[in-house]
Scaffold this motif. Structure first.
Motif, PDB file in Angstrom:
ATOM      1  N   GLU A 342       0.835  -1.213   0.000  1.00 16.35           N
ATOM      2  CA  GLU A 342       0.000   0.000   0.000  1.00 16.35           C
ATOM      3  C   GLU A 342       0.867   1.258   0.000  1.00 16.35           C
ATOM      4  O   GLU A 342       0.635   2.192  -0.769  1.00 16.35           O
ATOM      5  CB  GLU A 342      -0.920  -0.018   1.218  1.00 16.35           C
ATOM      6  N   ASN A 343       1.883   1.283   0.867  1.00 20.02           N
ATOM      7  CA  ASN A 343       2.768   2.449   0.928  1.00 20.02           C
ATOM      8  C   ASN A 343       3.588   2.609  -0.347  1.00 20.02           C
ATOM      9  O   ASN A 343       3.833   3.719  -0.818  1.00 20.02           O
ATOM     10  CB  ASN A 343       3.697   2.336   2.133  1.00 20.02           C
ATOM     11  N   ALA A 344       4.026   1.479  -0.920  1.00 20.34           N
ATOM     12  CA  ALA A 344       4.819   1.539  -2.153  1.00 20.34           C
ATOM     13  C   ALA A 344       3.986   2.076  -3.306  1.00 20.34           C
ATOM     14  O   ALA A 344       4.458   2.907  -4.094  1.00 20.34           O
ATOM     15  CB  ALA A 344       5.364   0.158  -2.479  1.00 20.34           C
ATOM     16  N   LEU A 345       2.745   1.608  -3.421  1.00 21.38           N
ATOM     17  CA  LEU A 345       1.873   2.090  -4.503  1.00 21.38           C
ATOM     18  C   LEU A 345       1.598   3.584  -4.379  1.00 21.38           C
ATOM     19  O   LEU A 345       1.539   4.316  -5.379  1.00 21.38           O
ATOM     20  CB  LEU A 345       0.560   1.313  -4.501  1.00 21.38           C
ATOM     21  N   ILE A 356       8.510   1.308  -8.730  1.00 23.27           N
ATOM     22  CA  ILE A 356       8.912   1.406  -7.332  1.00 23.27           C
ATOM     23  C   ILE A 356       9.476   0.043  -6.937  1.00 23.27           C
ATOM     24  O   ILE A 356       8.875  -1.003  -7.219  1.00 23.27           O
ATOM     25  CB  ILE A 356       7.728   1.810  -6.411  1.00 23.27           C
ATOM     26  N   VAL A 357      10.658   0.047  -6.341  1.00 20.29           N
ATOM     27  CA  VAL A 357      11.318  -1.179  -5.899  1.00 20.29           C
ATOM     28  C   VAL A 357      11.045  -1.319  -4.407  1.00 20.29           C
ATOM     29  O   VAL A 357      11.529  -0.527  -3.606  1.00 20.29           O
ATOM     30  CB  VAL A 357      12.832  -1.144  -6.177  1.00 20.29           C
ATOM     31  N   LEU A 358      10.278  -2.319  -4.045  1.00 20.93           N
ATOM     32  CA  LEU A 358       9.856  -2.511  -2.662  1.00 20.93           C
ATOM     33  C   LEU A 358      10.690  -3.600  -2.018  1.00 20.93           C
ATOM     34  O   LEU A 358      10.823  -4.707  -2.554  1.00 20.93           O
ATOM     35  CB  LEU A 358       8.372  -2.898  -2.631  1.00 20.93           C
ATOM     36  N   ASN A 359      11.279  -3.286  -0.876  1.00 19.22           N
ATOM     37  CA  ASN A 359      11.811  -4.356  -0.032  1.00 19.22           C
ATOM     38  C   ASN A 359      11.386  -4.101   1.404  1.00 19.22           C
ATOM     39  O   ASN A 359      11.120  -2.972   1.801  1.00 19.22           O
ATOM     40  CB  ASN A 359      13.322  -4.552  -0.176  1.00 19.22           C
ATOM     41  N   SER A 360      11.278  -5.206   2.124  1.00 20.98           N
ATOM     42  CA  SER A 360      10.714  -5.155   3.465  1.00 20.98           C
ATOM     43  C   SER A 360      11.752  -5.599   4.485  1.00 20.98           C
ATOM     44  O   SER A 360      12.477  -6.573   4.269  1.00 20.98           O
ATOM     45  CB  SER A 360       9.485  -6.070   3.555  1.00 20.98           C
ATOM     46  N   LEU A 361      11.813  -4.892   5.596  1.00 20.83           N
ATOM     47  CA  LEU A 361      12.706  -5.300   6.680  1.00 20.83           C
ATOM     48  C   LEU A 361      12.217  -6.575   7.359  1.00 20.83           C
ATOM     49  O   LEU A 361      12.918  -7.160   8.185  1.00 20.83           O
ATOM     50  CB  LEU A 361      12.839  -4.174   7.705  1.00 20.83           C
TER      51      LEU A 361
END
Length: 407
Positions: A342-345, A356-361
């Motif tokens: 949601e935040n990446a979009l 947008i390149v999304l990676n998660s901790l």
């Protein structure tokens, strides 16, 4: 696999990691490659030639002419010129500090170094040594020199070392070495497709001064951005790398690096390069806030509670997105801990990005400080491309491939 049918000359040098060369030979042969092993004298202290000869199905070579009576056809005579011409690639794994120094300076006192100097094929060095040796300025410089000659470096991995220390210096796993070779031959078709393109990349953290001694920053090391710069340079693009403070060397010869410190300095540097950029990759971890009134002298410890007034920094991605011209491609990064997609979009659309390149901790092995990353790339049509956990160099190659497809 792309190594199928390839002739690989594997150089094995004196390192405790030499035991991994047995698995590497086995995997290469299983993938359909022809493998010729050349060992240094010290390598034979760690693993026997018989083991590698059995796995490669070829006699292991290790000696020069040992006397004037040796002739072609004798077991002790090996023609380094023919070996250099025979190979489709030379892989030196493990590459000890001694071998790196020898090859970087042109010393030719054994068969492997003679083959290296005679080679017309791509050469891959996979270093392995203790952490302090790996980070010593001479080793760093030797790796830089070898890369500047057009060789390929398969970076050492982070982990527990034979000494008991923990850090960078472990030989890349055999599977990762083969993946690097596969990526090289798979990507060779695209090697010059970005020739004439200018790519602007931001990398690393920013530092926001509190006073002359202290600053606000984050845990970014710049490894991801530097890998991206290296991948675009290898694809033939002209690369400008705007880098926050890092301990990293120039990723590849020919890259123009602009060193900055604060978010404002990074914005100003990207503004200068943005107008001429065809592709922009914003991978830096830029501070969202900066002290409103940084002190010009060191703040002394007095009060039990200390308040610091912060003000927002300029949003580089949003500003460039608003300025984007037709045909210009803009890629941003989103490191999230909650509501990731949601935040990446939201960032993708609000900032007018193409990806947008999304990676998660939440993902192990992803995020700051690791040599690996796990990403999901979402394009402006909201199509998601998910990738497994990979080395950051492999992730960078995936991003270049996405750009090439869009072009």
């Amino acid at each position: 696999m792309s190594v199928a049918g390839k002739r690989i000359l594997l150089g094995v040098t004196g390192s405790i990691s030499a035991y991994k060369s047995a698995l590497l030979v086995r995997l290469l042969v299983k993938a359909g490659a022809e493998v010729q092993v050349v060992m240094t004298e010290s390598a034979q202290m760690f693993i026997t030639p018989l083991t590698l000869a059995t796995l490669s199905k070829r006699p292991v070579l290790s000696a020069f002419v040992t006397s004037q009576h040796d002739r072609p056809g004798d077991s002790s005579w090996n023609n380094h010129v023919e070996l250099g011409l025979w190979a489709d690639a030379i892989v030196i794994a493990p590459a000890s500090a001694h071998t790196l120094a020898r090859c970087a300076t042109g010393f030719c006192d054994d068969l492997l170094s003679a083959v290296y100097l005679s080679a017309r094929c791509p050469v891959f060095f996979a270093p392995a040594m203790d952490v302090d040796m790996y980070h010593h300025p001479t080793t760093v410089e030797n790796l830089r020199r070898l890369e500047s000659f057009g060789n390929h470096i398969i970076r050492a991995e982070y982990g527990e070392l034979a000494s008991g220390l923990v850090g960078e210096g472990r030989l890349a796993e055999p599977e990762a070495i083969i993946q690097t070779l596969d990526a090289f031959w798979t990507g060779s078709r695209d090697q010059h497709l970005l020739a004439g393109k200018h790519v602007l990349i931001t990398a690393g953290p920013t530092q926001e001064s509190i006073d002359p001694v202290r600053y606000i920053s984050n845990h970014s090391t710049g490894k991801m951005g530097y890998a991206i710069a290296r991948a675009f340079a290898k694809a033939g693009a002209g690369v400008t790398l705007v880098s926050g403070p890092t301990a990293l060397n120039l990723p590849a010869p020919g890259i123009r690096r602009v060193d900055v410190r604060s978010a404002q300095e990074m914005f100003e540097a990207t503004q200068v390069a943005f107008a001429d950029a065809d592709i922009v990759v914003l991978s830096a971890a830029v501070a969202d806030y900066t002290p409103a009134y940084p002190a010009d002298r060191k703040i002394k410890k007095k009060e039990a509670v200390f308040s610091l007034e912060l003000t927002q920094t300029i949003d580089i991605a949003a500003t460039l997105g608003a300025q984007k011209r037709p045909g210009q491609l803009l890629m941003g990064f989103a490191l999230e801990t909650d509501n990731e997609r949601e935040n990446a979009l939201k960032k993708l659309h609000v900032k007018n990005l193409d990806w947008i390149v999304l990676n998660s901790l939440r993902d192990l092995g992803a995020g700051f400080g690791h040599d690996t990353n796990k990403i999901t790339v979402i394009d402006k049509e909201e199509q998601a491309h998910e990738f497994a956990l990979k080395s950051k160099d492999e992730v960078a190659q995936d991003l270049v491939s996405l750009v090439l497809k869009s072009l």
